[in-house]
Design a protein around this motif. Structure first.
Motif, PDB file in Angstrom:
ATOM      1  N   LEU A 118       0.854  -1.174   0.000  1.00 44.13           N
ATOM      2  CA  LEU A 118       0.000   0.000   0.000  1.00 44.13           C
ATOM      3  C   LEU A 118       0.896   1.232   0.000  1.00 44.13           C
ATOM      4  CD1 LEU A 118      -2.869   1.152   0.220  1.00 44.13           C
ATOM      5  CD2 LEU A 118      -2.604   1.060   2.700  1.00 44.13           C
ATOM      6  N   GLY A 119       0.678   2.123  -0.966  1.00 46.64           N
ATOM      7  CA  GLY A 119       1.465   3.344  -1.027  1.00 46.64           C
ATOM      8  C   GLY A 119       1.005   4.338   0.022  1.00 46.64           C
ATOM      9  N   PHE A 120       1.903   5.242   0.410  1.00 44.01           N
ATOM     10  CA  PHE A 120       1.548   6.250   1.413  1.00 44.01           C
ATOM     11  C   PHE A 120       0.419   7.157   0.922  1.00 44.01           C
ATOM     12  CE2 PHE A 120       5.989   5.325   2.704  1.00 44.01           C
ATOM     13  CZ  PHE A 120       5.707   4.819   3.953  1.00 44.01           C
ATOM     14  N   ASP A 121       0.228   7.228  -0.400  1.00 44.16           N
ATOM     15  CA  ASP A 121      -0.841   8.057  -0.963  1.00 44.16           C
ATOM     16  C   ASP A 121      -2.102   7.256  -1.256  1.00 44.16           C
ATOM     17  OD1 ASP A 121       0.051   6.541  -3.060  1.00 44.16           O
ATOM     18  OD2 ASP A 121       0.274   8.206  -4.449  1.00 44.16           O
ATOM     19  N   GLY A 122      -2.143   5.957  -0.898  1.00 42.28           N
ATOM     20  CA  GLY A 122      -3.330   5.134  -1.103  1.00 42.28           C
ATOM     21  C   GLY A 122      -3.272   4.211  -2.306  1.00 42.28           C
ATOM     22  N   ALA A 123      -2.284   4.384  -3.194  1.00 42.13           N
ATOM     23  CA  ALA A 123      -2.157   3.480  -4.343  1.00 42.13           C
ATOM     24  C   ALA A 123      -1.837   2.070  -3.849  1.00 42.13           C
ATOM     25  CB  ALA A 123      -1.062   3.972  -5.284  1.00 42.13           C
ATOM     26  N   ILE A 124      -2.226   1.075  -4.636  1.00 45.84           N
ATOM     27  CA  ILE A 124      -2.063  -0.327  -4.258  1.00 45.84           C
ATOM     28  C   ILE A 124      -1.172  -1.020  -5.284  1.00 45.84           C
ATOM     29  CG2 ILE A 124      -3.285  -2.511  -3.898  1.00 45.84           C
ATOM     30  CD1 ILE A 124      -5.791  -0.763  -3.246  1.00 45.84           C
ATOM     31  N   PHE A 125      -0.142  -1.751  -4.791  1.00 47.30           N
ATOM     32  CA  PHE A 125       0.697  -2.537  -5.701  1.00 47.30           C
ATOM     33  C   PHE A 125       0.066  -3.906  -5.853  1.00 47.30           C
ATOM     34  CE2 PHE A 125       4.090  -5.386  -6.969  1.00 47.30           C
ATOM     35  CZ  PHE A 125       4.584  -4.705  -8.059  1.00 47.30           C
ATOM     36  N   VAL A 126      -0.239  -4.278  -7.107  1.00 44.32           N
ATOM     37  CA  VAL A 126      -0.881  -5.553  -7.393  1.00 44.32           C
ATOM     38  C   VAL A 126       0.065  -6.390  -8.244  1.00 44.32           C
ATOM     39  CG1 VAL A 126      -2.870  -6.699  -8.438  1.00 44.32           C
ATOM     40  CG2 VAL A 126      -3.155  -4.472  -7.338  1.00 44.32           C
ATOM     41  N   GLU A 127       0.426  -7.575  -7.737  1.00 44.22           N
ATOM     42  CA  GLU A 127       1.233  -8.510  -8.514  1.00 44.22           C
ATOM     43  C   GLU A 127       0.309  -9.203  -9.513  1.00 44.22           C
ATOM     44  OE1 GLU A 127       3.313 -11.166  -5.905  1.00 44.22           O
ATOM     45  OE2 GLU A 127       4.466  -9.533  -5.003  1.00 44.22           O
ATOM     46  N   LEU A 128       0.704  -9.177 -10.783  1.00 46.41           N
ATOM     47  CA  LEU A 128      -0.105  -9.749 -11.865  1.00 46.41           C
ATOM     48  C   LEU A 128       0.757 -10.670 -12.714  1.00 46.41           C
ATOM     49  CD1 LEU A 128      -1.714  -6.356 -12.840  1.00 46.41           C
ATOM     50  CD2 LEU A 128      -2.917  -8.243 -11.734  1.00 46.41           C
ATOM     51  N   ASN A 129       0.181 -11.770 -13.145  1.00 49.81           N
ATOM     52  CA  ASN A 129       0.898 -12.701 -14.011  1.00 49.81           C
ATOM     53  C   ASN A 129       0.261 -12.633 -15.389  1.00 49.81           C
ATOM     54  OD1 ASN A 129       2.446 -14.718 -15.065  1.00 49.81           O
ATOM     55  ND2 ASN A 129       1.344 -16.374 -14.048  1.00 49.81           N
TER      56      ASN A 129
END
Length: 89
Positions: A55-66
């Protein structure tokens, strides 16, 4: 509807138009299975299954995708582009 995108190779790579870019982040909880809205430069909007890991400090979300079209293991996406069970709409 879509061809098999299981094997990564540079010939299939596409830019992700709704990628929010790298940012400072923290791991708030255990990885969470999600559905992510990804907008590819040539294929347009698709919904992919993935795993939210940061979770980014600004609310963005890191999503691992295949997905064969991706040059990296995942993308930073806006919370509006990520859905998980129990999320308020």
């Amino acid at each position: 509807m879509f061809e098999d995108f299981g094997t990564a190779t540079w010939r299939y790579w596409q830019k992700i138009r709704n990628d929010a870019g790298a940012r400072g982040s923290y791991r708030e909880r255990q990885p969470l299975p999600v559905r992510a809205r990804v907008v590819f430069e040539r294929d347009g909007e698709v919904w992919l299954d993935g795993t939210a890991t940061r979770l980014g400090f600004d609310g963005a979300i890191f999503v691992e995708l295949n997905d064969r079209r991706m040059q990296t293991v995942g993308a930073w996406l806006s919370p509006d582009d990520v859905w998980w069970p129990g999320k308020r709409v």
